[in-house]
Design an enzyme around this catalytic site. Structure first.
Site, PDB file in Angstrom:
ATOM      1  N   ARG A   1       0.842  -1.198   0.000  1.00 30.53           N
ATOM      2  CA  ARG A   1       0.000   0.000   0.000  1.00 30.53           C
ATOM      3  C   ARG A   1       0.880   1.252   0.000  1.00 30.53           C
ATOM      4  O   ARG A   1       1.754   1.411   0.852  1.00 30.53           O
ATOM      5  CB  ARG A   1      -0.882  -0.009   1.236  1.00 30.53           C
ATOM      6  CG  ARG A   1      -1.969   1.040   1.279  1.00 30.53           C
ATOM      7  CD  ARG A   1      -2.715   0.917   2.597  1.00 30.53           C
ATOM      8  NE  ARG A   1      -3.922   1.712   2.641  1.00 30.53           N
ATOM      9  CZ  ARG A   1      -4.657   1.892   3.729  1.00 30.53           C
ATOM     10  NH1 ARG A   1      -4.293   1.297   4.871  1.00 30.53           N
ATOM     11  NH2 ARG A   1      -5.749   2.629   3.704  1.00 30.53           N
TER      12      ARG A   1
ATOM     13  N   PRO B   1       1.610   8.612  -3.040  1.00 30.70           N
ATOM     14  CA  PRO B   1       2.255   8.315  -4.321  1.00 30.70           C
ATOM     15  C   PRO B   1       3.276   9.363  -4.745  1.00 30.70           C
ATOM     16  O   PRO B   1       4.240   9.031  -5.429  1.00 30.70           O
ATOM     17  CB  PRO B   1       1.080   8.260  -5.305  1.00 30.70           C
ATOM     18  CG  PRO B   1      -0.119   7.973  -4.459  1.00 30.70           C
ATOM     19  CD  PRO B   1       0.132   8.649  -3.146  1.00 30.70           C
TER      20      PRO B   1
ATOM     21  N   GLU C   1      14.840   2.191  -0.196  1.00 31.93           N
ATOM     22  CA  GLU C   1      15.966   1.449  -0.771  1.00 31.93           C
ATOM     23  C   GLU C   1      15.680   0.876  -2.150  1.00 31.93           C
ATOM     24  O   GLU C   1      16.557   0.828  -3.012  1.00 31.93           O
ATOM     25  CB  GLU C   1      16.361   0.299   0.166  1.00 31.93           C
ATOM     26  CG  GLU C   1      17.550   0.592   1.056  1.00 31.93           C
ATOM     27  CD  GLU C   1      17.154   1.227   2.374  1.00 31.93           C
ATOM     28  OE1 GLU C   1      18.052   1.601   3.142  1.00 31.93           O
ATOM     29  OE2 GLU C   1      15.961   1.364   2.642  1.00 31.93           O
TER      30      GLU C   1
END
Length: 794
Positions: free
Chosen positions: A684, A688, A761
């Protein structure tokens, strides 16, 4: 090299691929969205691309960083660094510096205050095995750049000048800073470092399977030393008080770790040390451990009983932790249909002479693809350098470069599309742990990323695509990173004005933590994000882990979500008991999902007001009135959340598929990355916009890793020669083409209460390999040593 690696090697085979240039749709994923109207923003917050809540503070300059906090009587420290890589101090002459008016103190190993003597006191939360470095601990020199003195003066300019007058005589000893010559001395690392996961035991007989494979590749790959180089150099301001307390403004990824380190080193109780770090101008792992400027500043502040600031110069940013150099051996064997039979991945990394720093470099190979025969190995070689430290996607950035380039070479040997080879070896469960993944949408990453990029137009021949004087190449790679969660605490407080205050001693190193946690609170309380205040980076707040490993939203965000849900449930109960007739006819569970908070009031949603309208009862109440009726001033919940035991039944990871297009000047060998598509499966997505920022930033890092970044040593002197931003090359805007970030849908009900996986990462992982593979496709030249520079292509 034979003593560092298992040396049974088969013959290497290479393969080649290509595709015509196409223009992929390039979304401006890093553009900050604008606020929607208030009414719309009282709806869902999680998943909305809201602007950063700390954006205004940063662009107006009101955000204060560690070396910007004011203090009455502030003085400044400048560090003197050793020029030799190994040896000892014979004598220090600070008389010229001390003679200058305004110079207050010159600290050396000869006159520093008494500090903790046992190694345990100097170990921070993530210290590796071995003996931690002690600034000004003794006369021994362990690496070039080691601090040997701190000069404190009334102004930073005077301190720097006085530091240049300190004369130090050294006895130099033979040293080694080059990884290659000491490969034969590499050994298995100590397992003392918490969190280090050693390579698993071999499965089957990988060497025998490699020998009988229909196609194979066998090669060595290398990655250089890289330095973090955030925009904000490391620095701190230590402010003592008359009662013996210290407030420490520090650039850190973990205020609690910093506090505990200072408590142990200086024998101080917890209530005597407060660490504050509200803003961090980038860290990328360099702020995980306390660096040497911190204890030096603390020594000076205690000695002078005045506020002391120590800021490192850009050159001094090259005098502590870094991404370690690695030399890796990867051998892959496959059947004619592409199914992997053998995976061999061995690596040697570097560490200091005094600590055993470890990276998880090779384990990914056993987790990412199916194979019955797997052998993984990892060793350390000691050098006369400072201990490396985690750097964005530690281990995976180096390991996936080698593995994914080897997969590309195997695809060439098989005359198979590189994407198809990866799909044929897709694993539905973790091959090492024999567990299902909690979620894994990697196939969707492959499919959607390839479609967005235009991979289907690719033809399988190198040097087959060109535009004018430029050769065009397409390359791709897979990315993987752990989906981690750890314990964290969050306090949620709703006040009489309808403002939600969230608090946790976590950090925001530029990733958007302020915004993500605020969105979670606003979403659960159904309130405007403008009415949420999130405070972080202070040891007076509820405990939180170091911000690293892409676990902050999963850990702190999950705790915030639980705290806010409990707060919402209590608020619903108050409404039933004290809200009046309009609320009394609803039970608390129903009411908990039926109200919103806006303008300092709690009100029922329009679809839940019929009963109240029938009786003429009010369906909204001021929070101030509600709390007053209940005899309360605020409503508060504090939650400490630990990972659920269900996590132990699954493997959990983020995945990505990276596609890169490069243009290579055929005559000059100059490489230009024209565009990158990164398709990511990260559960989830809370925001964005900020998540896409993280991925885009990671892509830039990956391009830098592929083409630019390396520390250049003069091994005769044992010193880094390019210790500045003019010579230590990082990508600039002119080096970056279109970056298209695509998040695929991925639902995960097991990973944490939010279903979110970290993205800090994963954006880096695989990018260097995708660029290297694209360069091979454009030129037909396989470069296995990063960075890929002009001399390696001409």
């Amino acid at each position: 090299m034979s003593t560092a690696f298992e040396s049974r090697r088969g013959g290497a085979q290479a393969a080649k691929t290509s595709a015509p240039p196409t223009q992929a749709s390039s979304q401006a994923s890093s553009q900050a969205p604008t606020h929607a109207p208030t009414q719309a923003r009282t709806q869902a917050r999680i998943g909305a691309p809201l602007p950063r809540v700390d954006g205004r503070a940063k662009v107006t300059g009101s955000a204060r960083y560690a070396a910007e906090f004011p203090a009455a009587g502030l003085v400044h420290g400048a560090v003197v660094n050793a020029p030799i890589a190994r040896g000892k101090i014979i004598a220090i002459d600070a008389s010229a510096a001390q003679a200058l008016p305004g110079v207050l103190l010159v600290l050396t190993h000869e006159n520093r205050p008494a500090l903790a003597e046992d190694d345990a006191a100097w170990k921070d939360q993530i210290a590796p095995g071995g003996q931690p470095f002690r600034p000004l601990g003794d006369a021994r020199i362990r690496y070039a750049g080691q601090p040997v003195a701190l000069v404190v003066a009334e102004t930073p300019e005077l301190a720097a000048h006085a530091a240049s007058l300190v004369r130090v005589r050294y006895h130099s000893e033979p040293h080694q800073t080059d990884l290659g010559p000491v490969l034969q001395d590499a050994v298995m690392p100590s397992l003392e470092k918490g969190g280090f996961e050693p390579p698993p035991a071999p499965r089957g007989d990988a060497w025998q399977a490699l020998e009988r494979a229909d196609a194979r590749t066998d090669a060595f790959y290398s990655t250089p030393v890289e330095f973090h180089q955030p925009m904000e150099p490391h620095g701190c301001t230590v402010v003592p008080s008359a009662d013996g307390r210290f407030t420490v403004y520090e650039k850190t990824q973990g205020v609690r770790n910093t506090q505990q380190y200072l408590m142990k080193v200086f024998a101080l109780p917890q209530d005597r040390v407060r660490v504050v770090s509200p803003f961090v101008g980038g860290a990328f792992g360099s702020g995980l451990r306390p660096q040497y400027h911190l204890p030096l500043a603390m020594m000076a502040a205690r000695s002078l009983r005045r506020p002391v600031r120590v800021s490192l110069t850009r050159a001094q940013m090259f005098t502590f932790g870094h991404r370690p150099a690695s030399i890796q051996h990867v051998a892959l064997g496959a059947r004619r249909d592409g199914r992997l039979e053998a995976i061999i991945h061995e690596a040697v990394g570097e560490t200091s002479q005094f600590e055993d720093f470890t990276d998880v470099v090779v384990n990914w190979a056993g987790q990412l693809y199916r194979a019955d025969h797997v052998q993984l190995g990892y060793k350390l070689a000691r050098l006369d350098v400072y201990t490396p430290i985690d750097m964005r996607a530690p281990g995976a950035a180096q390991g996936l470069f080698a593995l994914e380039c080897a997969m590309d070479e195997l695809a060439v040997a098989l005359n198979m599309d590189p994407l198809e080879l990866r799909i044929r070896n897709y694993s539905t469960e973790d091959p090492e742990k024999k567990r299902p993944f909690s979620s894994k949408a990697l196939l969707d990453c492959y499919a959607q990323g390839a479609e967005r990029f235009g991979w289907g137009a690719r033809v399988a021949a190198p040097r087959s695509m060109r535009e004018g004087h430029e050769l065009v190449g397409y390359g791709m790679a897979t990315g993987i990173w752990e989906a981690l969660q750890t314990g964290a605490s969050v306090r949620a407080t709703l006040d009489a004005d309808g403002v939600l205050a969230l608090a946790s001693a976590t950090a925001d190193i530029g990733t958007g933590t302020y915004t993500a946690i605020s969105q979670i609170g606003a979403d659960i309380l159904h309130m405007p994000i403008e009415d949420v205040r999130f405070t972080l980076g202070d040891t007076s707040l509820p405990d939180a882990p170091i911000e690293g490993g892409s676990w902050t939203v999963a850990s702190v965000g999950s705790a915030a979500s639980v705290a806010c849900k409990q707060l919402r449930a209590r608020l619903a109960q108050l409404l039933v008991e004290h809200g009046g007739v309009g609320f009394a006819n609803l039970d608390a569970d129903t009411l908990s999902e039926a109200f919103v908070i806006e303008h300092g009031e709690v009100c029922l949603r329009s679809g839940n007001t019929q009963g109240a309208r029938d009786t003429g009862a009010a369906t909204r109440i001021a929070i101030a009135d509600l709390l007053a009726r209940a005899g309360m001033k605020t409503l508060e919940e504090q939650v400490t959340l630990k990972p659920d035991a269900v996590r132990e039944r699954y493997s959990m990871a983020t995945h990505s598929a990276v596609f890169a297009e490069v243009r290579v000047d055929e005559s000059l060998g100059q490489v230009r990355v024209a565009r990158v598509v990164s398709a990511v499966a990260a559960g989830r997505i809370i925001n964005p916009a900020t998540a896409a920022n993280q991925i885009a930033g990671g892509v830039v890092w990956g391009i830098g890793m592929a083409l630019h970044e390396r520390a250049q040593f003069d091994h005769t002197l044992g010193r880094i020669m390019n210790h500045n931003l003019a010579d230590y090359l990082v990508p600039t805007n002119a080096d970056i083409g279109d970056i298209d970030v695509l998040f695929v849908d991925e639902h995960d009900e097991f990973v944490n209460p939010l279903g979110a996986k970290g993205v800090g990462e994963i954006g880096v992982v695989g990018v260097a390999a995708a660029v290297a593979n694209a360069i091979w496709h454009a030129t037909g030249k396989r470069v296995r040593a990063l960075p890929i520079t002009l001399d390696k292509l001409l």
